[in-house]
Scaffold this motif. Structure first.
Motif, mmCIF file in Angstrom:
data_model
loop_
_atom_site.group_PDB
_atom_site.id
_atom_site.type_symbol
_atom_site.label_atom_id
_atom_site.label_comp_id
_atom_site.label_asym_id
_atom_site.label_seq_id
_atom_site.Cartn_x
_atom_site.Cartn_y
_atom_site.Cartn_z
ATOM 1 N N LEU A 127 0.845 -1.192 0.000
ATOM 2 C CA LEU A 127 0.000 0.000 0.000
ATOM 3 C C LEU A 127 0.879 1.241 0.000
ATOM 4 C CD1 LEU A 127 -2.953 0.987 0.151
ATOM 5 C CD2 LEU A 127 -2.722 1.038 2.633
ATOM 6 N N ALA A 128 0.713 2.101 -0.993
ATOM 7 C CA ALA A 128 1.586 3.266 -1.141
ATOM 8 C C ALA A 128 1.269 4.341 -0.096
ATOM 9 C CB ALA A 128 1.441 3.856 -2.542
ATOM 10 N N PHE A 129 2.320 4.987 0.397
ATOM 11 C CA PHE A 129 2.165 6.107 1.325
ATOM 12 C C PHE A 129 1.944 7.369 0.496
ATOM 13 C CE2 PHE A 129 3.565 9.259 4.486
ATOM 14 C CZ PHE A 129 2.944 8.757 5.622
ATOM 15 N N PRO A 130 0.850 8.126 0.714
ATOM 16 C CA PRO A 130 0.547 9.287 -0.126
ATOM 17 C C PRO A 130 1.675 10.321 -0.117
ATOM 18 C CG PRO A 130 -1.310 8.740 1.296
ATOM 19 C CD PRO A 130 -0.147 7.923 1.773
ATOM 20 N N LEU B 12 -8.375 0.563 17.399
ATOM 21 C CA LEU B 12 -9.574 0.717 16.565
ATOM 22 C C LEU B 12 -9.314 0.233 15.136
ATOM 23 C CD1 LEU B 12 -10.863 4.173 17.852
ATOM 24 C CD2 LEU B 12 -11.991 1.943 18.123
ATOM 25 N N GLY B 13 -8.079 0.437 14.649
ATOM 26 C CA GLY B 13 -7.741 -0.095 13.338
ATOM 27 C C GLY B 13 -7.760 -1.612 13.326
ATOM 28 N N TRP B 14 -7.244 -2.221 14.391
ATOM 29 C CA TRP B 14 -7.266 -3.673 14.511
ATOM 30 C C TRP B 14 -8.709 -4.191 14.568
ATOM 31 C CZ3 TRP B 14 -8.203 -6.779 19.150
ATOM 32 C CH2 TRP B 14 -7.926 -8.132 18.955
ATOM 33 N N LEU B 15 -9.599 -3.370 15.149
ATOM 34 C CA LEU B 15 -11.021 -3.724 15.235
ATOM 35 C C LEU B 15 -11.786 -3.329 13.965
ATOM 36 C CD1 LEU B 15 -11.666 -2.573 18.926
ATOM 37 C CD2 LEU B 15 -11.544 -4.939 18.087
ATOM 38 N N GLU B 16 -11.053 -2.871 12.940
ATOM 39 C CA GLU B 16 -11.596 -2.516 11.634
ATOM 40 C C GLU B 16 -12.496 -1.287 11.672
ATOM 41 O OE1 GLU B 16 -12.810 -5.768 9.045
ATOM 42 O OE2 GLU B 16 -12.113 -7.210 10.544
ATOM 43 N N ALA B 17 -12.255 -0.392 12.633
ATOM 44 C CA ALA B 17 -13.007 0.859 12.691
ATOM 45 C C ALA B 17 -12.234 2.015 12.055
ATOM 46 C CB ALA B 17 -13.345 1.202 14.144
ATOM 47 N N LEU B 18 -11.010 1.755 11.587
ATOM 48 C CA LEU B 18 -10.150 2.780 11.018
ATOM 49 C C LEU B 18 -9.397 2.163 9.847
ATOM 50 C CD1 LEU B 18 -9.150 5.739 11.644
ATOM 51 C CD2 LEU B 18 -7.255 4.689 12.881
ATOM 52 N N PRO B 19 -9.202 2.911 8.739
ATOM 53 C CA PRO B 19 -8.455 2.359 7.598
ATOM 54 C C PRO B 19 -7.028 1.978 7.986
ATOM 55 C CG PRO B 19 -9.672 4.328 6.949
ATOM 56 C CD PRO B 19 -9.771 4.233 8.439
ATOM 57 N N VAL B 20 -6.397 1.182 7.125
ATOM 58 C CA VAL B 20 -5.076 0.630 7.424
ATOM 59 C C VAL B 20 -4.013 1.711 7.593
ATOM 60 C CG1 VAL B 20 -3.170 -0.713 6.456
ATOM 61 C CG2 VAL B 20 -5.479 -1.621 6.385
ATOM 62 N N LEU B 21 -3.937 2.659 6.651
ATOM 63 C CA LEU B 21 -2.838 3.620 6.695
ATOM 64 C C LEU B 21 -2.834 4.458 7.971
ATOM 65 C CD1 LEU B 21 -0.345 4.814 5.491
ATOM 66 C CD2 LEU B 21 -1.768 6.307 4.063
ATOM 67 N N PRO B 22 -3.939 5.115 8.367
ATOM 68 C CA PRO B 22 -3.904 5.837 9.648
ATOM 69 C C PRO B 22 -3.672 4.921 10.844
ATOM 70 C CG PRO B 22 -6.114 5.888 8.691
ATOM 71 C CD PRO B 22 -5.201 5.363 7.644
#
Length: 338
Positions: A77-80, A176-186
């Motif tokens: 996944l590319a970093f913007p 929250l990212g691990w719980l899929e409440a936040l996209p991968v990059l953040p």
């Protein structure tokens, strides 16, 4: 935005540990240079009494970007580039300001450009409130981002204060990212920033051997603000407000109080609630300890507001978080009896 996979607990653990080690190692290498070229001398706004090198934010932000980019490259996944450019721009402005102060207006202009670059990372059709014109929504986010970046800088005025605030926030965002409440990059940015600050913490514990400096606090504000914005765009606005609620309350109420009393609110000062707490008799460790515990409570409430989705839970979480922040602010502004 397509994502390769949800980060596992092991992914996040490795990101935190790697960023922590890189950050600590860079601080050891950079500290002699900072001692020579970026010495923060005590002034009327300072809480420290001895000249102390500043600029450890170079290590914190460097570790955050390096580990994030490596993780993104491995995961596909590319970093913007616009986000990278924004972070580097605001970090350079902070570094220059640490060495030779920049006038307020040029500094704000560069910050606005950096925040504008962050907004360019958002899809053009991404909306928080569809009934509001997109230009108005993005303009409001720009102003909110400008305030958030600066308030993180304002609140970095006590040993370990930024660690006590940002570590619980970024740890909660990672969870929250691990719980899929936040996209991968953040999620990964939050984890690496959490680790980088943990690597910085031994050098910043009272009495601090080195400070973040604006080169650290400004891009930290930018990155955390971007992560919180990503959370809000996942329809978790209450959680996005709860996580930084102490910082928002302390900085905003202090600004309003100074305006109401006719003070030159743009001038340097030390009247934030956490600074009043030390004047009122609390030790630095007591202040940052209470801030850390408060932020752990806010993080738990933010996570509960997402996992136990209901208007009742959201309302309770917001009220409970506000009450907890108010309690701490009142305690900080009250003279301590011994």
């Amino acid at each position: 935005m397509l994502e390769p996979h949800v980060p596992s607990a092991f992914d996040l653990f490795i990101a935190v540990v790697a960023a922590s080690l890189v950050s600590a190692g860079l601080i050891v290498v950079l500290r002699p240079l900072l001692q020579r070229y970026a010495l923060a001398r005590p002034n009327a706004r300072s809480s420290h009494k001895l000249p102390t090198p500043q600029g450890a934010g170079i290590a914190v932000i460097g570790a955050t970007l390096l580990v994030t980019v490596i993780w993104q490259a491995v995961s596909g996944l590319a970093f913007p580039l616009t986000l990278t450019g924004a972070v580097l721009l605001i970090a350079i402005v902070g570094l220059v300001d640490d060495i030779r102060p920049i006038p307020v207006l040029p500094r704000l202009l560069f910050q606005i450009i950096a925040i504008g670059l962050v907004l360019l990372t958002l899809p053009s059709d991404l909306r928080m409130i569809p009934s509001v014109p997109i230009a108005l929504e993005r303009g409001a986010i720009l102003l909110a981002g400008l305030w958030f970046v600066n308030l993180v800088n304002f609140m970095d005025g006590l040993d370990l204060m930024t660690v006590a605030e940002i570590v619980p926030v970024t740890a909660a965002l990672s969870l929250l990212g691990w719980l899929e409440a936040l996209p991968v990059l953040p999620t990964i940015v939050a984890a690496t920033l959490c680790g980088a600050l943990l690597g910085f913490s031994p050098f910043n514990r009272p009495v601090a051997k080195v400070f973040l400096g604006d080169v650290g606090s400004l891009p930290i504000g930018l990155l955390v603000g971007w992560c919180l914005l990503a959370l809000a765009y996942q329809h978790h606005l209450i959680a996005a407000l709860l996580l930084p609620l102490y910082y928002l309350a302390d900085a905003t109420l202090t600004l309003l109080r100074r305006i109401a009393s006719g003070e030159p609110f743009w001038a340097a000062h030390r009247t934030h609630y956490y600074q009043l707490a030390t004047d009122n008799g609390l030790a630095v460790t007591d202040v940052v300890g209470r801030v850390f515990m408060l932020n752990c409570v806010l993080a738990a409430l933010a996570i509960a507001s997402i996992q136990l989705t209901s208007p009742v839970v959201n309302g309770f979480a917001l009220v409970a978080g506000t009450a907890a922040v108010a309690f701490v602010l009142v305690r900080f502004s009250t003279k301590q009896s011994h």
